[in-house]
Design an enzyme around this catalytic site. Structure first.
Site, PDB file in Angstrom:
ATOM      1  N   ASP A   1      -6.512   3.265 -12.616  1.00 42.08           N
ATOM      2  CA  ASP A   1      -6.971   1.932 -13.480  1.00 42.08           C
ATOM      3  C   ASP A   1      -8.265   2.309 -13.867  1.00 42.08           C
ATOM      4  O   ASP A   1      -9.424   1.588 -13.500  1.00 42.08           O
ATOM      5  CB  ASP A   1      -6.867   0.738 -12.433  1.00 42.08           C
TER       6      ASP A   1
ATOM      7  N   HIS B   1      -3.465   4.297  -2.352  1.00 41.47           N
ATOM      8  CA  HIS B   1      -4.308   3.102  -1.543  1.00 41.47           C
ATOM      9  C   HIS B   1      -4.944   3.894  -0.455  1.00 41.47           C
ATOM     10  O   HIS B   1      -6.154   3.807  -0.200  1.00 41.47           O
ATOM     11  CB  HIS B   1      -3.565   1.945  -1.058  1.00 41.47           C
TER      12      HIS B   1
ATOM     13  N   ARG C   1      -9.079   6.031  -9.946  1.00 44.11           N
ATOM     14  CA  ARG C   1      -9.112   6.165 -11.554  1.00 44.11           C
ATOM     15  C   ARG C   1      -7.710   6.186 -12.355  1.00 44.11           C
ATOM     16  O   ARG C   1      -7.906   6.049 -13.302  1.00 44.11           O
ATOM     17  CB  ARG C   1      -9.683   7.529 -11.694  1.00 44.11           C
TER      18      ARG C   1
ATOM     19  N   LEU D   1       0.779  -1.291  -0.010  1.00 42.38           N
ATOM     20  CA  LEU D   1       0.128   0.027   0.028  1.00 42.38           C
ATOM     21  C   LEU D   1       0.777   1.306   0.143  1.00 42.38           C
ATOM     22  O   LEU D   1       1.939   1.421   0.624  1.00 42.38           O
ATOM     23  CB  LEU D   1      -0.981   0.021   1.168  1.00 42.38           C
TER      24      LEU D   1
ATOM     25  N   GLN E   1     -10.291  -0.519 -15.387  1.00 42.23           N
ATOM     26  CA  GLN E   1     -10.964  -1.373 -14.166  1.00 42.23           C
ATOM     27  C   GLN E   1     -12.178  -0.941 -13.507  1.00 42.23           C
ATOM     28  O   GLN E   1     -12.925  -1.589 -13.387  1.00 42.23           O
ATOM     29  CB  GLN E   1      -9.507  -1.688 -13.486  1.00 42.23           C
TER      30      GLN E   1
HETATM   31  P1  AMP Z   1      -3.957  -2.384  -6.459  1.00 41.39           P
HETATM   32  O1  AMP Z   1      -3.591  -2.761  -5.019  1.00 41.39           O
HETATM   33  O2  AMP Z   1      -2.919  -1.793  -7.527  1.00 41.39           O
HETATM   34  O3  AMP Z   1      -5.016  -3.363  -7.274  1.00 41.39           O
HETATM   35  O4  AMP Z   1      -4.803  -1.010  -6.189  1.00 41.39           O
HETATM   36  C1  AMP Z   1      -6.086  -1.140  -5.626  1.00 41.39           C
HETATM   37  C2  AMP Z   1      -6.780   0.247  -5.606  1.00 41.39           C
HETATM   38  O5  AMP Z   1      -6.054   1.353  -5.304  1.00 41.39           O
HETATM   39  C3  AMP Z   1      -7.425   0.173  -6.968  1.00 41.39           C
HETATM   40  O6  AMP Z   1      -8.865   0.574  -6.855  1.00 41.39           O
HETATM   41  C4  AMP Z   1      -6.434   1.115  -7.477  1.00 41.39           C
HETATM   42  O7  AMP Z   1      -7.068   1.924  -8.748  1.00 41.39           O
HETATM   43  C5  AMP Z   1      -6.261   2.148  -6.553  1.00 41.39           C
HETATM   44  N1  AMP Z   1      -5.311   2.844  -6.646  1.00 41.39           N
HETATM   45  C6  AMP Z   1      -3.842   2.375  -6.952  1.00 41.39           C
HETATM   46  N2  AMP Z   1      -3.144   3.357  -7.334  1.00 41.39           N
HETATM   47  C7  AMP Z   1      -3.744   4.438  -7.042  1.00 41.39           C
HETATM   48  C8  AMP Z   1      -3.397   5.982  -7.156  1.00 41.39           C
HETATM   49  N3  AMP Z   1      -1.979   6.220  -7.497  1.00 41.39           N
HETATM   50  N4  AMP Z   1      -4.317   6.784  -7.008  1.00 41.39           N
HETATM   51  C9  AMP Z   1      -5.611   6.484  -6.914  1.00 41.39           C
HETATM   52  N5  AMP Z   1      -5.810   5.108  -6.722  1.00 41.39           N
HETATM   53  C10 AMP Z   1      -4.945   4.269  -6.612  1.00 41.39           C
END
Ligand code: AMP
Length: 298
Positions: free
Chosen positions: A155, A42, A153, A38, A158
């Protein structure tokens, strides 16, 4: 399994029971699914969930079905103890950290496929990826129950896939998109930034810079898809060993606009490119998002 910081559930049933009990106790449930490692992006999602809901659950699960052969499943960064501290600080009430066998027990054979939205951008480059994402998020939503679920956003595709899936399957879940959290130089925060060497990390700053140029061009009235895409691609090509795509697409349907086409009032500009050992993605919605780099140096 309660830890000193906050309860950590490993069993799906225990997590489901905790969310149900929270609702019985009068809480609104917020949910932030993650793969761990994280970072502040996150944790901003967790804090936003906490602003909207009184009981926030974070899941930490490196979901094997969304990784293709040859992708980074085995080396994906894992920082569990630090993640727990971050979740506690950001206001989470509990963490769900199952192992792969409890989410995909022997005999399990159901997959969720969202059509159309997965035909463009990362879909063709990562076959099976969004099926893995939709499947795990469906399982997680079934456990969390009625809730507000936060997704980044960063992703963007996604987010759209999960909004569609939640609607199509009647999940009692409000899916909320949260703006991309960036490093001071504009690079989108990502667990995969840990793969970057110091030199690649410096180069990666070209990505938000390229997107910022496109935002400014759009603000100045540029609507030619080619003239938005080509300078963006050229900047990223300077630091990328291979570019998967630089695409302008409809921000709702994600259908790409042809190079000779014209963008409307809002258009998604999305990129995916390899920088050193990392595959990075980023995007802006032209006509909506601010430039990722407020003060450009280029
Ligand atoms: P992940 O652990 O990479 O699967 O991400 C978990 C959640 O955090 C997903 O909804 C991602 O889109 C979000 N997330 C990851 N990086 C960022 C970021 N830099 N800014 C905002 N949300 C993020």
């Amino acid at each position: 399994m309660p830890t000193g910081l906050l309860p950590v559930y490993e069993s799906p049933k225990a997590f489901q029971d905790a969310c149900e009990k929270a609702r019985r106790d009068g809480h609104s449930v917020g949910f932030v699914p993650t793969m761990g490692a994280l970072h502040a992006g996150h944790l901003a999602l967790v804090a936003e969930a906490r602003r909207r809901c009184s009981f926030v659950a974070v899941s930490i699960f490196v979901n094997p079905t969304q990784f293709g052969p040859g992708e980074d499943l085995a080396r994906y960064p894992r920082t569990f103890e630090r993640d727990l501290e971050g979740c506690a600080r950001a206001g989470a009430a509990c963490v769900f950290a199952p192992d792969a066998a409890s989410m995909y027990p022997p005999g399990e054979s159901t997959r969720v496929r969202v059509e159309g939205l997965t035909d463009s951008l990362c879909g063709p480059v990562r076959p099976g990826h969004f099926e893995g994402v939709a499947t795990i998020v469906a399982k997680l939503f079934a456990l969390a129950g009625p809730c507000v679920a936060l997704f980044g956003r960063k992703d963007f595709q996604q987010l759209r896939v999960i909004e569609r899936m939640a609607r199509d399957l009647f999940f009692p879940v409000q899916v909320v998109g949260f703006p991309t959290v960036r490093e001071p130089d504009g690079l989108a925060m990502s667990s995969r930034n840990a793969y970057l060497s110091p030199e690649d990390r410096r180069g990666a700053a070209q990505i938000p810079l390229a997107l910022s140029h496109a935002v400014r061009a759009f603000q100045a009235g540029e609507r030619s898809v080619a003239r938005l895409v080509e300078p963006t691609r050229a900047r990223i090509a300077r630091i990328s060993s291979s570019i998967d795509y630089v695409t302008v697409a409809d921000p709702v349907s994600l259908v790409p606009l042809a190079d000779h086409g014209t963008a409307g009032d809002r258009a998604l500009l999305a990129i995916a490119a390899r920088v050193g050992a990392a595959r990075l993605i980023d995007n802006v919605v032209l006509g909506e998002d601010p430039a990722p780099c407020p003060q450009e140096e280029a």
